[in-house]
Design an enzyme around this catalytic site. Structure first.
Site, PDB file in Angstrom:
ATOM      1  N   SER A 217       0.727  -1.219   0.036  1.00  0.00           N
ATOM      2  CA  SER A 217       0.022  -0.089   0.021  1.00  0.00           C
ATOM      3  C   SER A 217       0.992   1.222   0.051  1.00  0.00           C
ATOM      4  CB  SER A 217      -1.028   0.080   1.297  1.00  0.00           C
ATOM      5  OG  SER A 217      -1.364   1.292   1.656  1.00  0.00           O
TER       6      SER A 217
ATOM      7  N   TYR B   8      -1.923  -1.079  10.548  1.00  0.00           N
ATOM      8  CA  TYR B   8      -1.967  -1.344   9.122  1.00  0.00           C
ATOM      9  C   TYR B   8      -0.636  -0.835   8.409  1.00  0.00           C
ATOM     10  CZ  TYR B   8      -3.888  -1.073   4.214  1.00  0.00           C
ATOM     11  OH  TYR B   8      -4.068  -1.047   3.037  1.00  0.00           O
TER      12      TYR B   8
HETATM   13  P1  NAD Z   1     -11.537  -6.317   0.742  1.00  0.00           P
HETATM   14  O1  NAD Z   1     -11.890  -6.194   2.003  1.00  0.00           O
HETATM   15  O2  NAD Z   1     -12.232  -5.838  -0.617  1.00  0.00           O
HETATM   16  O3  NAD Z   1     -10.751  -7.975   0.331  1.00  0.00           O
HETATM   17  C1  NAD Z   1     -10.409  -8.382   1.398  1.00  0.00           C
HETATM   18  C2  NAD Z   1     -10.091  -9.949   0.938  1.00  0.00           C
HETATM   19  O4  NAD Z   1      -9.420 -10.798   2.025  1.00  0.00           O
HETATM   20  C3  NAD Z   1     -11.420 -10.651   1.070  1.00  0.00           C
HETATM   21  O5  NAD Z   1     -11.643 -11.661  -0.079  1.00  0.00           O
HETATM   22  C4  NAD Z   1     -11.562 -11.325   2.428  1.00  0.00           C
HETATM   23  O6  NAD Z   1     -12.496 -12.349   2.463  1.00  0.00           O
HETATM   24  C5  NAD Z   1     -10.031 -11.648   2.569  1.00  0.00           C
HETATM   25  N1  NAD Z   1      -9.600 -11.843   3.982  1.00  0.00           N
HETATM   26  C6  NAD Z   1      -9.665 -10.909   4.648  1.00  0.00           C
HETATM   27  N2  NAD Z   1      -9.141 -11.707   6.115  1.00  0.00           N
HETATM   28  C7  NAD Z   1      -8.864 -12.723   5.710  1.00  0.00           C
HETATM   29  C8  NAD Z   1      -8.287 -14.034   6.205  1.00  0.00           C
HETATM   30  N3  NAD Z   1      -7.798 -13.747   7.715  1.00  0.00           N
HETATM   31  N4  NAD Z   1      -7.698 -15.107   5.710  1.00  0.00           N
HETATM   32  C9  NAD Z   1      -8.096 -14.672   4.352  1.00  0.00           C
HETATM   33  N5  NAD Z   1      -8.747 -14.295   3.615  1.00  0.00           N
HETATM   34  C10 NAD Z   1      -8.952 -13.038   4.113  1.00  0.00           C
HETATM   35  O7  NAD Z   1     -10.029  -5.516   0.771  1.00  0.00           O
HETATM   36  P2  NAD Z   1      -9.470  -4.783  -0.628  1.00  0.00           P
HETATM   37  O8  NAD Z   1      -9.499  -3.363  -0.274  1.00  0.00           O
HETATM   38  O9  NAD Z   1      -9.498  -5.384  -1.800  1.00  0.00           O
HETATM   39  O10 NAD Z   1      -8.038  -4.956   0.026  1.00  0.00           O
HETATM   40  C11 NAD Z   1      -6.846  -6.178  -0.598  1.00  0.00           C
HETATM   41  C12 NAD Z   1      -5.475  -5.818  -0.324  1.00  0.00           C
HETATM   42  O11 NAD Z   1      -5.080  -4.474  -0.697  1.00  0.00           O
HETATM   43  C13 NAD Z   1      -5.294  -5.704   1.417  1.00  0.00           C
HETATM   44  O12 NAD Z   1      -3.859  -6.079   1.546  1.00  0.00           O
HETATM   45  C14 NAD Z   1      -5.232  -4.040   1.384  1.00  0.00           C
HETATM   46  O13 NAD Z   1      -4.472  -3.719   2.306  1.00  0.00           O
HETATM   47  C15 NAD Z   1      -4.665  -3.532   0.321  1.00  0.00           C
HETATM   48  N6  NAD Z   1      -4.973  -2.304  -0.257  1.00  0.00           N
HETATM   49  C16 NAD Z   1      -6.122  -1.621  -0.476  1.00  0.00           C
HETATM   50  C17 NAD Z   1      -6.361  -0.658  -0.663  1.00  0.00           C
HETATM   51  C18 NAD Z   1      -7.769   0.237  -0.817  1.00  0.00           C
HETATM   52  O14 NAD Z   1      -7.763   1.348  -1.304  1.00  0.00           O
HETATM   53  N7  NAD Z   1      -8.674  -0.684  -0.925  1.00  0.00           N
HETATM   54  C19 NAD Z   1      -5.201   0.371  -1.120  1.00  0.00           C
HETATM   55  C20 NAD Z   1      -3.951  -0.040  -1.057  1.00  0.00           C
HETATM   56  C21 NAD Z   1      -3.844  -1.366  -0.580  1.00  0.00           C
END
Ligand code: NAD
Length: 256
Positions: A139, A152
């Site tokens: 991120s 985080y």
């Molecule tokens: P999201 O909540 O849409 O999806 C998260 C996914 O992880 C889901 O499929 C959920 O079921 C799974 N998950 C959660 N806990 C889990 C566990 N203990 N075991 C297995 N699976 C698990 O989130 P997102 O926004 O798509 O985030 C995905 C990644 O991207 C994360 O690592 C997040 O930190 C990173 N990220 C997101 C953003 C953003 O703006 N959305 C920005 C930078 C980084």
């Protein structure tokens, strides 16, 4: 580019960014092992539309034993993992002195330690096959802080550190390890933060605009499809000398 014959494992791919990446990899011909909570059947059907073989393992990646079971499943069903995308992640927003200890432990386990466990389990087979790609979804918060996100930010900085070490340890092989650093992507994880702002009485559209305006100069969200395309580049021959990198895709967030 064709990834036919390769198998990708994407953690946390039943939603958001992970699903976008899984779709990109499947479109390029890779078989995909999905992981994550929620309605797996619907997601499997969506990813299968490209003709690839698709499986799902429900491992909770906060538990190293369940991660090991997921790799055993991938080995049994697909003959191993060629492309590992460490994507599963959660968020919790609170100041350090109010941060629930249980949430700290969960974020470190899911967002950081799981990356170590998946990587150590994936590497031996990648080295044996002479090819592998590890992509860690870090991120912008792997490079800068924001108030309220202690666990985080600590976890994502850790992911970038781990990525550098694995990038160095694999530097003379055809295995690469890199991190991607997205800015705001409109997924359930971010929608919750918008909803929390709107709960204070702010118009939801205004809350979304304010969230972007505070950090992301483009005032537009990065999309899961953009991230899928970047993962495909890192899997390509042209990406083979990108090693140990932390690649921003953030609408200009980190340029400030
Ligand atoms: P999201 O909540 O849409 O999806 C998260 C996914 O992880 C889901 O499929 C959920 O079921 C799974 N998950 C959660 N806990 C889990 C566990 N203990 N075991 C297995 N699976 C698990 O989130 P997102 O926004 O798509 O985030 C995905 C990644 O991207 C994360 O690592 C997040 O930190 C990173 N990220 C997101 C953003 C953003 O703006 N959305 C920005 C930078 C980084």
């Amino acid at each position: 580019m064709s990834l036919k014959g390769k198998t990708a494992l994407v953690t946390g791919s039943t939603s958001g960014i992970g699903l976008g990446i899984a779709l990109g990899l499947a479109r390029a011909g890779a078989n995909v092992v999905l992981n994550g909570f929620g309605d797996a059947a619907a997601v499997i059907a969506e990813v299968e539309q490209f003709g690839a073989r698709v499986g799902h393992h429900p491992a909770d990646v906060s538990d190293p034993a369940q991660i090991a079971e997921m790799f055993a499943y991938a080995e049994r069903k697909f003959g191993g993992v060629d492309i590992l995308v460490n994507n599963a992640g959660i968020q919790h927003v609170a100041s350090v002195e109010d941060f629930p200890v249980e949430r700290w432990d969960a974020i470190i386990a899911i967002n950081l330690s799981s990356v170590f466990h998946s990587t150590r389990l994936a590497l031996p087979a990648m080295r044996n096959k002479g090819w592998g790609r590890i992509v860690n979804i870090a991120s912008v918060h792997g490079q800068v802080g924001s108030v309220g996100k202690a666990a985080y930010v600590a976890a994502k900085h850790g992911v970038i550190g781990l990525t550098k070490v694995v990038g160095l340890e694999t530097a003379t092989s055809n295995v690469t390890c890199n991190a991607i650093c997205p800015g705001w992507v409109l997924t359930p994880l971010v929608q919750k933060q918008i909803d929390d702002r709107a709960a204070g009485g702010v118009d939801p559209q205004q809350a979304q605009h304010d969230l972007l305006a505070e950090k992301q100069p483009s005032l537009e969200f990065v999309t899961p499809a953009h991230l899928g395309e970047l993962v495909l580049f890192l899997c390509s021959e042209a990406g083979s000398q990108v090693r140990g990198a932390a690649w921003n895709i953030d609408g200009g967030w980190l340029a400030q």
